[in-house]
Design an enzyme around this catalytic site. Sequence first.
Site, PDB file in Angstrom:
ATOM      1  CG  ASP A 103      57.217  40.780 -16.295  1.00 26.47           C
ATOM      2  OD1 ASP A 103      58.451  40.799 -16.425  1.00 26.47           O
ATOM      3  OD2 ASP A 103      56.441  40.208 -17.084  1.00 26.47           O
ATOM      4  CD  GLU A 259      62.580  37.612 -21.536  1.00 23.56           C
ATOM      5  OE1 GLU A 259      61.951  37.457 -22.570  1.00 23.56           O
ATOM      6  OE2 GLU A 259      62.845  38.744 -21.079  1.00 23.56           O
ATOM      7  CG  ASP A 334      57.850  38.559 -25.635  1.00 25.33           C
ATOM      8  OD1 ASP A 334      57.109  39.547 -25.755  1.00 25.33           O
ATOM      9  OD2 ASP A 334      58.716  38.446 -24.748  1.00 25.33           O
TER      10      ASP A 334
HETATM   11  C1  NOJ Z   1      61.101  40.767 -22.894  1.00 24.29           C
HETATM   12  C2  NOJ Z   1      59.627  40.903 -22.749  1.00 24.29           C
HETATM   13  O1  NOJ Z   1      59.034  39.641 -22.615  1.00 24.29           O
HETATM   14  C3  NOJ Z   1      59.135  41.662 -23.967  1.00 24.29           C
HETATM   15  O2  NOJ Z   1      57.736  41.648 -24.078  1.00 24.29           O
HETATM   16  C4  NOJ Z   1      59.698  43.047 -23.881  1.00 24.29           C
HETATM   17  O3  NOJ Z   1      59.353  43.758 -25.050  1.00 24.29           O
HETATM   18  C5  NOJ Z   1      61.222  43.037 -23.751  1.00 24.29           C
HETATM   19  N1  NOJ Z   1      61.692  42.054 -22.808  1.00 24.29           N
HETATM   20  C6  NOJ Z   1      61.725  44.382 -23.312  1.00 24.29           C
HETATM   21  O4  NOJ Z   1      61.363  44.634 -21.979  1.00 24.29           O
END
Ligand code: NOJ
Length: 564
Positions: A103, A259, A334
């Site tokens: 990541d 993302e 998430d």
């Molecule tokens: C997206 C991530 O997938 C999430 O888990 C995170 O809280 C936010 N971005 C902030 O980095």
Amino acid sequence: MVLALKEPEWWKKSVVYQIYPKSFQDSNGDGIGDINGIIGHLDYLEKLGVDVIWLNPMYVSPQIDNGYDIANYRAIDPIFGTMEDFDRLLQAAHQHHLKIILDLVVNHTSDQHPWFKAAEDKNDPHHDYYIWKDGKKGKTPNNWGSYFGGSAWTYNENLAQYYLHLFAKQQPDLNWKNPRVREEVYDLMKFWLDKGIDGFRMDVINLISKRSYKDGPQNGDEKYGSSQPETANGPRIHEFLHEMNQEVLSKYDIMTVGEMPHTNPEEAVRYTQPASEELNMIFQFEHMGLDTENYGKFTPKRFKLDDLKRVLSRWQTELSAKGGWNSLYWSNHDQPRPTTRFGNDKQYRIESAKMLGTLLHMMQGTPYVFEGEEIGMTNARFNSIDEYQDLETLNGYRELIEVQKQTPEQALAGIYAKSRDNARTPMPWNGEDKGGFTTGTPWLKLNPNFKEINVHDTLKDPNSVFYYYQQLIEMRHNLAVITDGIYELNDDNPEMFNFIRENKRQKLIVQCSFANHEISYRSSQLRANDKLILSNYETNKENIFNPYEARVYVQNKVKNVIII
Ligand code: NOJ
């Protein structure tokens, strides 16, 4: 000597498995999953047949947002192990024919990062690594709310200025306009790539170029405005990603996935078509937004199948027509569990988990399997809000009660449906004490149903979701049409999601029922010699589909094609 042929776009035929390290396997009894725990399960992943592992952040972090607040990009947080452990993991994964992507979280850092600490001195070069603005008439510079609730601005007394944080206040946004920030990021990327990792998943990467700092749209009863129109896909985003590509990505044989909330297919094409020289694919959010309403994310609303068909089909056809590439996912750390959200996690848990797998894995793109999806895990329902850990969940609950004036029961219904902790409960490796995840106290409670849904029992059952996923992954590896065939929705039944995939040699006919009951159906696409190559029921009735039944037929267009 035999030279291994390098397949340039190997990620187009790959399946990615996402590991949330904190919840995968604890090896030292502290209740937190760790690197050595992952090493112990590489055989399991090889058995499943996936090609790539995506690891959520394991860098040094105060863990305000479970590692998405990074204080040192070049070191492993001791809760997960050491750099030596990581090096061993990388080597062991490669021996198991598994690639590893990490990541990359560079829209923001932790407020504990040395850059941010130095930034509090206006004369320090690091000051300009972040986004500082004067207040307006004694208030915040604009009306933006943070994604985690509250304002997106925090006041610094010493500097008498506000800094921007689109997420928690401990996650200050980096200033990508500053070339030194970009150089720092490229350097840290090279640090990991030179170790031999196989790519990056880039956290909210389309938010790095801010447009302007105008107020965002705000509904009457909302306390804050949305930052989205001014921050998503901003004016310099393509320039930044192209530069990153030229400086770093293009020099390695890797895969990249960005993302990208608030992104439509036209924009996605620009990000992912090879001519742009930016990224290989993006995570879009449109299908994740089909069940939000008045209370935003925490609305316990069911999606409509028509919407799902429209959205996923549009992404399939538009990206394929214009040379982009999709990533395919039902869930991640998430999002809620797909069996609960899109299927039926009670009477037809196994059937609907397999049906959803069929639908996704027969589409064009690179599929992502989130840990536990391969055993059909469900959302967790904890009795009280005190048992939840996620900061977005806790802030959301407070807002539902204090601002929206919901009762605790109403608020919990939203949390049950959408909390990020649904996905983050520790992996249940077996039905024994603490699910075999840890010998200590797990950092987050296990899903209360771990005695019924766990890896040990799943592996004993030849009809389990695991072995079905194994088949789906094998089909992607063996059938070119899944990678290169055109997609066409066959919208001929309101309770089904049916489509075809077709190349010069073969046609796949994919049929997926979302009904909780039997329905009568026969596809006009089917011909006498078509072969049923996959179904989630052992016996299939001629013109009747069982609840959540899925079938895949293959039609050969040329003679002598060997099909599996
Ligand atoms: C997206 C991530 O997938 C999430 O888990 C995170 O809280 C936010 N971005 C902030 O980095």
